[in-house]
Write a protein that holds these residues in place. Structure first.
Motif, short mmCIF file in Angstrom:
data_model
loop_
_atom_site.label_atom_id
_atom_site.label_comp_id
_atom_site.label_asym_id
_atom_site.label_seq_id
_atom_site.Cartn_x
_atom_site.Cartn_y
_atom_site.Cartn_z
N GLY A 295 0.82 -1.21 0.00
CA GLY A 295 0.00 0.00 0.00
C GLY A 295 0.84 1.25 0.00
N ALA A 296 0.22 2.36 -0.34
CA ALA A 296 0.92 3.63 -0.37
C ALA A 296 1.30 4.08 1.04
CB ALA A 296 0.06 4.70 -1.04
N VAL A 297 0.44 3.81 2.00
CA VAL A 297 0.69 4.24 3.37
C VAL A 297 1.21 3.09 4.23
CG1 VAL A 297 -0.39 5.20 5.44
CG2 VAL A 297 -1.08 6.00 3.18
N GLN A 298 0.59 1.93 4.12
CA GLN A 298 1.05 0.76 4.87
C GLN A 298 0.73 -0.50 4.09
OE1 GLN A 298 -1.20 0.96 8.52
NE2 GLN A 298 -2.61 -0.62 7.85
N ASP A 299 1.46 -1.55 4.37
CA ASP A 299 1.23 -2.83 3.73
C ASP A 299 0.24 -3.64 4.56
OD1 ASP A 299 3.12 -2.00 1.91
OD2 ASP A 299 4.75 -3.12 2.84
N LEU A 300 -0.38 -4.63 3.92
CA LEU A 300 -1.35 -5.49 4.58
C LEU A 300 -0.99 -6.94 4.32
CD1 LEU A 300 -4.56 -3.66 3.31
CD2 LEU A 300 -3.65 -3.54 5.63
N LEU A 301 -1.06 -7.75 5.37
CA LEU A 301 -0.89 -9.20 5.21
C LEU A 301 -2.25 -9.79 4.87
CD1 LEU A 301 1.32 -10.46 8.18
CD2 LEU A 301 1.94 -10.28 5.78
N GLU A 302 -2.29 -10.62 3.84
CA GLU A 302 -3.49 -11.40 3.55
C GLU A 302 -3.38 -12.68 4.35
OE1 GLU A 302 -3.26 -11.97 -0.68
OE2 GLU A 302 -4.30 -10.09 -1.08
N VAL A 303 -4.40 -12.96 5.14
CA VAL A 303 -4.37 -14.12 6.03
C VAL A 303 -5.64 -14.94 5.81
CG1 VAL A 303 -4.39 -14.89 8.44
CG2 VAL A 303 -2.99 -12.92 7.76
N ARG A 304 -5.45 -16.27 5.65
CA ARG A 304 -6.58 -17.19 5.61
C ARG A 304 -6.70 -17.78 7.00
NH1 ARG A 304 -5.01 -20.95 2.24
NH2 ARG A 304 -5.65 -19.81 0.41
N LEU A 305 -7.79 -17.43 7.69
CA LEU A 305 -8.01 -17.91 9.05
C LEU A 305 -8.33 -19.40 9.04
CD1 LEU A 305 -10.17 -14.92 10.37
CD2 LEU A 305 -7.73 -15.32 10.73
N THR A 306 -8.27 -20.02 10.21
CA THR A 306 -8.54 -21.45 10.30
C THR A 306 -9.97 -21.79 9.86
OG1 THR A 306 -9.06 -21.19 12.64
CG2 THR A 306 -6.82 -21.91 12.08
N ASN A 307 -10.90 -20.81 9.93
CA ASN A 307 -12.27 -21.04 9.47
C ASN A 307 -12.41 -20.76 7.97
OD1 ASN A 307 -12.33 -18.27 9.24
ND2 ASN A 307 -13.87 -17.96 10.85
N ARG A 308 -11.28 -20.59 7.26
CA ARG A 308 -11.17 -20.40 5.80
C ARG A 308 -11.53 -19.00 5.32
NH1 ARG A 308 -7.73 -23.61 4.39
NH2 ARG A 308 -8.36 -23.60 2.23
N ARG A 309 -11.92 -18.09 6.24
CA ARG A 309 -12.18 -16.71 5.83
C ARG A 309 -10.87 -16.00 5.54
NH1 ARG A 309 -14.28 -12.67 8.65
NH2 ARG A 309 -13.52 -13.46 10.61
N GLU A 310 -10.89 -15.09 4.55
CA GLU A 310 -9.72 -14.28 4.21
C GLU A 310 -9.87 -12.94 4.90
OE1 GLU A 310 -7.13 -15.14 2.13
OE2 GLU A 310 -7.92 -17.11 1.64
N VAL A 311 -8.79 -12.49 5.56
CA VAL A 311 -8.79 -11.18 6.21
C VAL A 311 -7.49 -10.45 5.85
CG1 VAL A 311 -10.25 -11.90 8.15
CG2 VAL A 311 -7.77 -12.07 8.35
N LEU A 312 -7.54 -9.12 6.01
CA LEU A 312 -6.35 -8.29 5.81
C LEU A 312 -5.91 -7.78 7.16
CD1 LEU A 312 -7.47 -6.28 2.65
CD2 LEU A 312 -5.87 -8.19 2.75
#
Length: 183
Positions: free
Chosen positions: A134-151
């Motif tokens: 990102g321009a201001v900060q980076d984000l980790l893409e994470v797949r939670l154990t319940n299979r949902r994707e979060v940033l």
């Protein structure tokens, strides 16, 4: 997890700039001044049939209104530059001199993808699947154990530890971070 011999994504080519074959690029490196050096040879990845050469030799690099403009020996004019749109530029890490300072706080996406995500108590939350620059900060893409994707904001206050050798990151998520997109 990718090995250190995998090529490193440096940039994605955007639109042509001017008549002499320069192109704008979306930079994917934390050190463009070191990577964009005349004479550097980038491997390319483009859509089949575009006629893009397998490698491009950098001849010019300049910053114009906060956007990097690159010129290549193989691309003499605007028509050639237009054909490069969307092409990814890679560097082979084996041919690039790496900095001697091992205390660098930066990580490449290929270093992070596949790492297990733990909370501060050691419970497994999921797995890193990507890195959004990102321009201001980076984000980790994470797949939670319940299979949902979060940033997850990739800042020290939240991602408190990155241990590549141990294969994990520690995320001290503020309350509700993983519930923001839950319906």
């Amino acid at each position: 997890m990718a090995s250190s011999t995998d090529p490193l994504l440096i940039a994605r080519i955007g639109k042509p700039h001017g008549l002499r074959g320069e192109v704008t690029v979306q930079t994917h490196t934390d050190d463009p001044e070191t990577r964009y050096v005349p004479g550097a040879v980038f491997d390319t990845e483009a859509k089949p049939g575009t006629g893009v050469p397998r490698s491009l030799t950098l001849t010019t690099a300049r910053l114009h209104r906060q956007i990097w403009l690159l010129g290549f020996a193989e691309i003499p004019d605007r028509t050639g530059a237009e054909s490069l749109r969307g092409t990814q530029l890679f560097l082979d890490l084996d041919t690039v001199e790496q900095p001697e300072n091992d205390e660098d706080d930066g990580w490449y996406e290929h270093d992070l993808v596949g790492l297990t995500v733990h909370d501060p108590a050691g419970a497994v939350l999921g797995e890193v699947t990507g890195l959004v620059i990102g321009a201001v900060q980076d984000l980790l893409e994470v797949r939670l154990t319940n299979r949902r994707e979060v940033l997850v904001p990739f800042v020290e206050a939240i991602v408190t530890e990155v241990d590549i050798e141990a294969g994990h990151v520690v995320v001290d998520a503020p309350a509700g971070l993983f519930d923001l997109d839950e319906s």
